[in-house]
Design a protein around this motif. Structure first.
Motif, PDB file in Angstrom:
ATOM      1  N   LYS A 101      29.500  69.832  50.030  1.00  0.00           N
ATOM      2  CA  LYS A 101      29.261  70.138  51.441  1.00  0.00           C
ATOM      3  C   LYS A 101      28.933  68.890  52.237  1.00  0.00           C
ATOM      4  O   LYS A 101      29.273  68.785  53.412  1.00  0.00           O
ATOM      5  CB  LYS A 101      28.111  71.139  51.554  1.00  0.00           C
ATOM      6  N   ILE A 102      28.243  67.938  51.582  1.00  0.00           N
ATOM      7  CA  ILE A 102      27.910  66.703  52.297  1.00  0.00           C
ATOM      8  C   ILE A 102      29.192  66.005  52.719  1.00  0.00           C
ATOM      9  O   ILE A 102      29.366  65.613  53.882  1.00  0.00           O
ATOM     10  CB  ILE A 102      27.103  65.751  51.400  1.00  0.00           C
ATOM     11  N   ALA A 103      30.101  65.857  51.746  1.00  0.00           N
ATOM     12  CA  ALA A 103      31.335  65.131  52.038  1.00  0.00           C
ATOM     13  C   ALA A 103      32.154  65.856  53.095  1.00  0.00           C
ATOM     14  O   ALA A 103      32.635  65.242  54.060  1.00  0.00           O
ATOM     15  CB  ALA A 103      32.137  64.970  50.754  1.00  0.00           C
ATOM     16  N   ALA A 104      32.282  67.194  52.910  1.00  0.00           N
ATOM     17  CA  ALA A 104      33.120  67.933  53.847  1.00  0.00           C
ATOM     18  C   ALA A 104      32.530  67.881  55.256  1.00  0.00           C
ATOM     19  O   ALA A 104      33.257  67.770  56.241  1.00  0.00           O
ATOM     20  CB  ALA A 104      33.255  69.378  53.389  1.00  0.00           C
ATOM     21  N   LEU A 105      31.209  67.932  55.331  1.00  0.00           N
ATOM     22  CA  LEU A 105      30.573  67.874  56.652  1.00  0.00           C
ATOM     23  C   LEU A 105      30.821  66.526  57.318  1.00  0.00           C
ATOM     24  O   LEU A 105      31.063  66.452  58.526  1.00  0.00           O
ATOM     25  CB  LEU A 105      29.076  68.132  56.512  1.00  0.00           C
ATOM     26  N   THR A 106      30.786  65.460  56.505  1.00  0.00           N
ATOM     27  CA  THR A 106      31.067  64.145  57.076  1.00  0.00           C
ATOM     28  C   THR A 106      32.471  64.093  57.650  1.00  0.00           C
ATOM     29  O   THR A 106      32.689  63.559  58.747  1.00  0.00           O
ATOM     30  CB  THR A 106      30.934  63.058  56.004  1.00  0.00           C
ATOM     31  N   VAL A 107      33.416  64.649  56.887  1.00  0.00           N
ATOM     32  CA  VAL A 107      34.790  64.635  57.387  1.00  0.00           C
ATOM     33  C   VAL A 107      34.892  65.458  58.674  1.00  0.00           C
ATOM     34  O   VAL A 107      35.542  65.059  59.634  1.00  0.00           O
ATOM     35  CB  VAL A 107      35.752  65.162  56.312  1.00  0.00           C
ATOM     36  N   PHE A 108      34.213  66.603  58.670  1.00  0.00           N
ATOM     37  CA  PHE A 108      34.149  67.426  59.876  1.00  0.00           C
ATOM     38  C   PHE A 108      33.710  66.567  61.066  1.00  0.00           C
ATOM     39  O   PHE A 108      34.348  66.557  62.121  1.00  0.00           O
ATOM     40  CB  PHE A 108      33.099  68.525  59.680  1.00  0.00           C
ATOM     41  N   ILE A 109      32.595  65.848  60.861  1.00  0.00           N
ATOM     42  CA  ILE A 109      32.049  65.046  61.952  1.00  0.00           C
ATOM     43  C   ILE A 109      33.059  64.008  62.400  1.00  0.00           C
ATOM     44  O   ILE A 109      33.381  63.873  63.582  1.00  0.00           O
ATOM     45  CB  ILE A 109      30.742  64.363  61.498  1.00  0.00           C
ATOM     46  N   ARG A 110      33.593  63.270  61.426  1.00  0.00           N
ATOM     47  CA  ARG A 110      34.481  62.174  61.791  1.00  0.00           C
ATOM     48  C   ARG A 110      35.758  62.674  62.441  1.00  0.00           C
ATOM     49  O   ARG A 110      36.228  62.140  63.435  1.00  0.00           O
ATOM     50  CB  ARG A 110      34.800  61.346  60.561  1.00  0.00           C
ATOM     51  N   PHE A 111      36.278  63.753  61.863  1.00  0.00           N
ATOM     52  CA  PHE A 111      37.546  64.267  62.358  1.00  0.00           C
ATOM     53  C   PHE A 111      37.395  64.814  63.782  1.00  0.00           C
ATOM     54  O   PHE A 111      38.233  64.567  64.648  1.00  0.00           O
ATOM     55  CB  PHE A 111      38.024  65.367  61.406  1.00  0.00           C
ATOM     56  N   LEU A 112      36.301  65.531  64.021  1.00  0.00           N
ATOM     57  CA  LEU A 112      36.153  66.124  65.346  1.00  0.00           C
ATOM     58  C   LEU A 112      35.699  65.105  66.374  1.00  0.00           C
ATOM     59  O   LEU A 112      36.102  65.151  67.525  1.00  0.00           O
ATOM     60  CB  LEU A 112      35.163  67.283  65.294  1.00  0.00           C
ATOM     61  N   TYR A 113      34.831  64.201  65.962  1.00  0.00           N
ATOM     62  CA  TYR A 113      34.170  63.353  66.949  1.00  0.00           C
ATOM     63  C   TYR A 113      34.916  62.050  67.212  1.00  0.00           C
ATOM     64  O   TYR A 113      34.713  61.447  68.242  1.00  0.00           O
ATOM     65  CB  TYR A 113      32.730  63.053  66.506  1.00  0.00           C
ATOM     66  N   VAL A 114      35.749  61.602  66.267  1.00  0.00           N
ATOM     67  CA  VAL A 114      36.448  60.347  66.555  1.00  0.00           C
ATOM     68  C   VAL A 114      37.800  60.570  67.233  1.00  0.00           C
ATOM     69  O   VAL A 114      37.956  60.242  68.395  1.00  0.00           O
ATOM     70  CB  VAL A 114      36.567  59.468  65.293  1.00  0.00           C
ATOM     71  N   PRO A 115      38.772  61.191  66.561  1.00  0.00           N
ATOM     72  CA  PRO A 115      40.054  61.274  67.263  1.00  0.00           C
ATOM     73  C   PRO A 115      40.090  62.357  68.333  1.00  0.00           C
ATOM     74  O   PRO A 115      40.801  62.209  69.325  1.00  0.00           O
ATOM     75  CB  PRO A 115      41.063  61.574  66.153  1.00  0.00           C
ATOM     76  N   PHE A 116      39.348  63.418  68.166  1.00  0.00           N
ATOM     77  CA  PHE A 116      39.583  64.579  69.027  1.00  0.00           C
ATOM     78  C   PHE A 116      38.412  64.926  69.929  1.00  0.00           C
ATOM     79  O   PHE A 116      38.289  66.049  70.377  1.00  0.00           O
ATOM     80  CB  PHE A 116      39.959  65.786  68.172  1.00  0.00           C
ATOM     81  N   ILE A 117      37.529  63.957  70.177  1.00  0.00           N
ATOM     82  CA  ILE A 117      36.378  64.274  71.017  1.00  0.00           C
ATOM     83  C   ILE A 117      36.821  64.667  72.415  1.00  0.00           C
ATOM     84  O   ILE A 117      36.172  65.469  73.094  1.00  0.00           O
ATOM     85  CB  ILE A 117      35.374  63.094  71.037  1.00  0.00           C
ATOM     86  N   ASN A 118      37.977  64.131  72.851  1.00  0.00           N
ATOM     87  CA  ASN A 118      38.442  64.493  74.192  1.00  0.00           C
ATOM     88  C   ASN A 118      39.038  65.884  74.245  1.00  0.00           C
ATOM     89  O   ASN A 118      39.246  66.430  75.317  1.00  0.00           O
ATOM     90  CB  ASN A 118      39.501  63.488  74.656  1.00  0.00           C
ATOM     91  N   MET A 119      39.316  66.416  73.081  1.00  0.00           N
ATOM     92  CA  MET A 119      39.846  67.777  73.056  1.00  0.00           C
ATOM     93  C   MET A 119      38.749  68.770  72.693  1.00  0.00           C
ATOM     94  O   MET A 119      39.009  69.802  72.082  1.00  0.00           O
ATOM     95  CB  MET A 119      41.007  67.885  72.058  1.00  0.00           C
ATOM     96  N   MET A 120      37.515  68.444  73.084  1.00  0.00           N
ATOM     97  CA  MET A 120      36.399  69.273  72.658  1.00  0.00           C
ATOM     98  C   MET A 120      36.543  70.716  73.123  1.00  0.00           C
ATOM     99  O   MET A 120      36.183  71.652  72.409  1.00  0.00           O
ATOM    100  CB  MET A 120      35.098  68.684  73.183  1.00  0.00           C
ATOM    101  N   ASP A 121      37.071  70.878  74.324  1.00  0.00           N
ATOM    102  CA  ASP A 121      37.202  72.257  74.821  1.00  0.00           C
ATOM    103  C   ASP A 121      38.140  73.082  73.945  1.00  0.00           C
ATOM    104  O   ASP A 121      38.102  74.301  73.975  1.00  0.00           O
ATOM    105  CB  ASP A 121      37.672  72.257  76.274  1.00  0.00           C
TER     106      ASP A 121
END
Lengths: 471, 499
Positions: free
Chosen positions: A242-262
């Motif tokens: 879960k630690i690893a998957a959560l990190t990927v979640f964070i990186r994936f959502l917050y780095v490339p797609f932060i502008n697509m937050m909506d």
């Protein structure tokens, strides 16, 4: 070749795996040595991670591998979790007659996979890490191969996990097709939210990732796999991936797609609410403690996702704090579970706990503290974990999420209370052995004390985590 | 103000509990004396605190302010005239609970005393915290020991009652947590003193008030969420009932005064009718329910609900008399209900029955008991000369000032109260002695006599001479009401300017 300095921990752990494998093959009866050597290797890897020469953020291999505060913190968490699980599991493996050389080696390789996942800054690197850890986990789930349930859980995990990996890959290919790259940084520069293809890609990847962290509605494998696997492996399942998957979640959502937050925020909110409610309600009817903890971990992941859905640095920090405290609580819970042993037989249903407090007052007290903490009752650590989450959720005025989350803690409190009721209010039944390994006692004491005394210095953990900024 | 006297009040019982944890379980006398000693020292400290306390100023005294969660929450505690009385009530009732376990707790005495001492720490913490989050921590943490007290040492349906108690109160409180965090984001602090100065934006107050109300209403308990209380009381062991009735219920009354009135004056003004209606229903309805009870503990539990109805009524009259009356009523109810539960405990330990029809004609068998029971019965129905009268009288005075009809209906409740208490007393103590087993029971032993007289003294003393209580709270309440009216006026002026 300067890049190699930075990935010394990963290189070291790969070499260690190969060395331990060779040692195990050529030396008879070497399980014991390999078990301890692998713990030493993990600790050395941990030291290498802390001594990371960069200090701040570096990207390696043309931007596909990243080392920053987030990755260092999560890696250390992974290593500590893995090492303590290895320490706790020896006695169980011996008694269940599965004390084999493969066990620590498989754990090491899955940890290697997670380290790669945590540092990945590129869809392909991420996928390679994910597959490495999953392959090791399939084998670990069916490690007690003479038992029907264990083999079944391995197979189930394999089939469903392969399906989710397929979805994930499809998502990766969509994103590559619509953005022209697999690198997170490049994607974030070229991203254009008008492309529906990208949205589809995100959805597919989120489905795959939710599967790995068993968020509702992709949780179906969790209860069966948790129940069937040998208890230390269940502990591993419930904590480290879960630690690893959560990190990927964070990186994936917050780095490339932060502008697509909506676009992704409603999905995460849905996953979070569904997990919190389902985890709370479905656990009520469970009789097996391992199954129960499976549902409870589904619920807890819901809270971690609630922190992620906020879309701010505070939000992701609260998720990280949550997962750290959750790990400590789970270690405590499983230490208790591994102590329920009589005549070389392990017990794992709630009824077996009946009247535990009369024969084992200290064990029961620890269990009590861990359970109240899991339920999120102040002043225990579990409360603070939830508190930080809701603090960041309410900051963004997401009241609905906060109220649903808090109401599901009330429902969840019911099944934790039920265990406490069996321990403290019911008539005594079993008297368990007391010859536990010292490591088990240490881990139980440590985790209980951490949970109990967290309120004295609550800002220490927060200070460490507050250096993690992704946006 | 160098020595952290309040912190030591909070920590001392926990240290005592730690001592107990490492002592031998079967050595019951030592265990009991350690617990008694700790709680008695704590009582002395609190009395000393009362002596040091300056009742002529309304600001918080003995304030301790330490960094806790960096840049977010400080560990801030302090007391004013309102909180100090509750602290003394807590430290006074706890040793009495500990003495009373002599007769009622048969198993796992050490664990029981540990729970009681930890409970004491948490309750004192509730009454002196000056930060909303710290308050919430203490407020909620009390659930854990109380759950165990009811569940382990309770009667037959203890599991059901323990769960009901825990889940009801938790459900009420989570909304308060949301409100507390929201206040942090709205006002930038959870420090109560700063919040008093800043005030909270009027447009948020109603929702926040309701969130706090959901928690306090369950804890008070107000009709219709009172149903956990009779269950919890009936099943809890005597000492547990005493703690629950005497102190736990007062947390909510205290919360109403400190938070609902202090932080959300506009909303309190809006919701006063709601509180009036619920309080009146509580007073009338639960009094009628109490009349029909067969079980003595249940009857007293319902009478607690009715008495707390008076308290909430008094608080929301927002008059000097009303609030003073509420506080005195809470203190008095703390003493009287504790004594009544102990009285029931006395006969329960001898006959193992709480049903009223088991008894009858006790006066000829155990006269000393009957006298003391009589005294507390009369105090419960508010006979002049007991502390109960002062409280009810002031509350009704406040109510008449505010709303005539409400006061009249509430006065009816006083009559009902007299009815059920006297009827209970008649059925238990007078009448024919039908049950032959009763002939054999002994009268009060020394420890029972001691604790009942200990409770009777303040009941009578404050009944004749309430000055010390009123002196302590007067200035704080006056200030609170001034602040309240000031905020209301400010708001009405703002509205008229805007129009």
């Amino acid at each position: 070749m300067n890049n190699l300095d930075f990935i010394l921990p990963e290189i070291f752990i790969s070499l260690a795996i190969m060395f331990l494998l060779i040692l195990g093959v050529f030396k008879k009866n070497s399980s014991n040595i390999i078990h301890y050597l692998s713990i030493v290797c993990l600790l050395i890897t941990g030291i290498l991670i802390i001594n990371n020469p960069s200090g701040t953020q570096v990207t390696l291999f043309s931007g596909s591998f990243i080392i920053d505060n987030l990755s260092s913190f999560m890696k250390i968490l992974t290593i500590l979790g893995g090492a303590s699980i290895l320490l706790m599991s020896k006695k169980f493996l011996k008694i269940s007659k599965i004390f084999l050389i493969e066990y620590p080696i498989l754990i090491l390789s899955s940890i290697l996979g997670m380290l790669v996942m945590i540092s990945s800054n590129d869809l392909m690197v991420f996928y390679i890490g994910l597959e490495l850890q999953s392959l090791a986990l399939y084998v670990l789930a069916s490690f007690n191969r003479d038992q029907l349930k264990s083999s079944e859980s391995g197979l189930k995990y394999f089939v469903l996990s392969a399906l989710s990996s397929g979805l994930l890959l499809y998502g990766c290919s969509l994103i590559y097709g619509f953005s022209g790259s697999t690198n997170f940084d490049i994607i974030s520069n070229t991203v254009n939210s008008n492309h529906y293809g990208l949205t589809f890609g995100i959805v597919f990847i989120l489905v795959g990732l939710s599967f790995k962290i068993s968020a509702v509605p992709f949780h179906m494998w969790a209860p069966d796999v948790y129940e069937g696997s040998p208890t230390p492996v269940t502990l591993f399942f419930s904590v480290v991936p879960k630690i690893a998957a959560l990190t990927v979640f964070i990186r994936f959502l917050y780095v490339p797609f932060i502008n697509m937050m909506d676009q992704w925020q409603p999905i995460i909110i849905f996953l979070s609410i569904a997990s919190m409610i389902f985890g709370a309600i479905a656990a009520i009817g469970q009789k097996n403690l391992k199954r129960l903890i499976a549902y409870s971990s589904i619920g807890h992941i819901g809270y971690a996702l609630a922190g992620l859905s906020v879309g701010t640095n505070e939000g992701l920090q609260s998720s990280i704090v949550y997962i750290s405290i959750y790990i400590v609580m789970n270690l405590g819970f499983f230490s208790c579970l591994l102590m329920m042993k009589k005549n070389d037989l392990y017990f794992e249903t709630i009824e077996d706990l009946s009247g535990l407090s009369k024969n084992h007052p200290i064990l029961s007290l620890c269990f009590l503290i861990v359970l109240f903490s899991l339920a999120g009752i102040p002043p225990l650590a579990g409360f603070f974990a939830k508190f930080y989450i809701f603090k960041s959720v309410i900051e963004q005025s997401m009241y609905f999420l906060a109220i649903v989350g808090l109401l599901s803690t009330v429902i969840a409190a019911f099944y934790y209370l039920r265990i406490i009721k069996v321990i403290y209010f019911d008539e005594q039944r079993e008297k368990y052995d007391t010859d536990h390994s010292n490591w088990l006692k240490v881990s139980l004491t440590l985790s209980t004390l951490l949970i109990l005394l967290y309120f004295i210095f609550p800002s220490k953990l927060l200070e460490i985590v507050s250096s993690i900024n992704v946006i | 103000m160098n020595f952290p006297i309040l912190s030591s009040l909070i920590i001392l019982p926990t240290i005592g509990a730690l001592f107990l944890m490492f002592s031998k379980e079967n050595n019951t006398t030592t265990v009991k004396y350690v617990a008694l000693f700790t709680s008695f020292v704590n009582f002395l400290i609190s009395i000393y605190l009362w002596v040091l306390f300056d009742p002529s100023i309304s600001i918080f005294q003995f304030v301790e302010d330490r960094e806790w969660l960096k840049g977010f929450i400080n560990y801030k505690i302090g007391i004013d005239g309102i909180s100090i009385l509750f602290i003394i009530l807590t430290t006074f009732i706890t040793p009495i609970c500990i003495i009373s376990v002599n007769n009622s707790i048969k198993k796992r005495l050490r664990d029981f005393l540990i729970s009681i001492l930890i409970m004491e720490s948490l309750m004192i913490g509730v009454f002196c915290s000056l930060d909303l989050v710290i308050f919430y921590l203490f407020f909620e943490a009390g659930l854990i020991p109380m759950f165990l007290i009811i569940g382990i040492w309770g009667g037959e349906r203890r599991v059901y009652s323990a769960f009901k108690f825990f889940l009801y109160t938790l459900l009420g409180s989570v909304l308060m947590l949301v409100a507390i965090i929201s206040i942090y984001w709205i006002s930038g602090t959870t420090d109560i003193v700063k919040l008093y100065e800043l005030g909270i934006d009027g447009k948020y107050q109603n929702l926040l008030w309701l969130a706090f109300f959901s928690s306090f209403a369950v804890k008070t308990p107000m009709w219709p969420v009172h149903t956990w209380l009779p269950d919890a009381h009936v099943e809890a062991p005597t000492a547990g009932s005493v703690l629950l009735a005497a102190i736990l219920l007062k947390m909510a009354g205290y919360g109403f005064i400190r938070f609902s009135l202090g932080l959300f004056p506009l909303a309190s003004e809006v919701f006063t009718p709601l509180v009036y209606i619920l309080s009146l229903i509580a007073i009338i309805y639960t009094s009628l329910v109490a009349l029909m009870q067969e079980d003595m503990k249940k009857l007293i539990a319902y009478s607690s609900v009715a008495h707390m109805g008076f308290v909430t009524l008094g608080i929301f009259t927002i008059t000097q008399q009303g609030i003073e009356g509420s506080i005195i009523q809470m203190i008095s109810h703390g003493l009287v209900s504790a004594a009544l539960f102990l009285c029931v405990g006395v006969v329960y330990d001898r006959m193992h029955s709480r049903l009223i029809n088991t008894y009858g004609g006790l006066v000829s068998v155990i006269p000393k008991y009957s006298v003391l029971f009589m005294l507390f019965t009369l105090a419960a129905l508010g006979l002049p000369g007991t502390s109960g009268f002062i409280g009810e009288f002031l509350i009704l005075m406040g109510a008449f000032k505010d709303n005539f009809l409400v006061a009249v209906i509430a006065s009816l409740g006083v009559i009902f109260g007299a009815a059920y208490m006297l009827w209970l007393y008649r059925r238990v103590v007078f009448g024919d002695l039908n049950n032959k087993d009763l002939l054999k029971i002994p009268d009060l032993n020394n420890s029972e006599k001691f604790i009942l007289w200990l409770l009777a003294i303040p009941v009578l003393f404050f009944g004749f001479y309430p000055e010390p209580l009123i002196n302590t709270i007067e200035v704080s309440i006056k200030d609170l009401i001034e602040m309240y009216n000031f905020n209301i006026n400010k708001y009405t002026q703002e509205v008229s300017i805007n129009e």
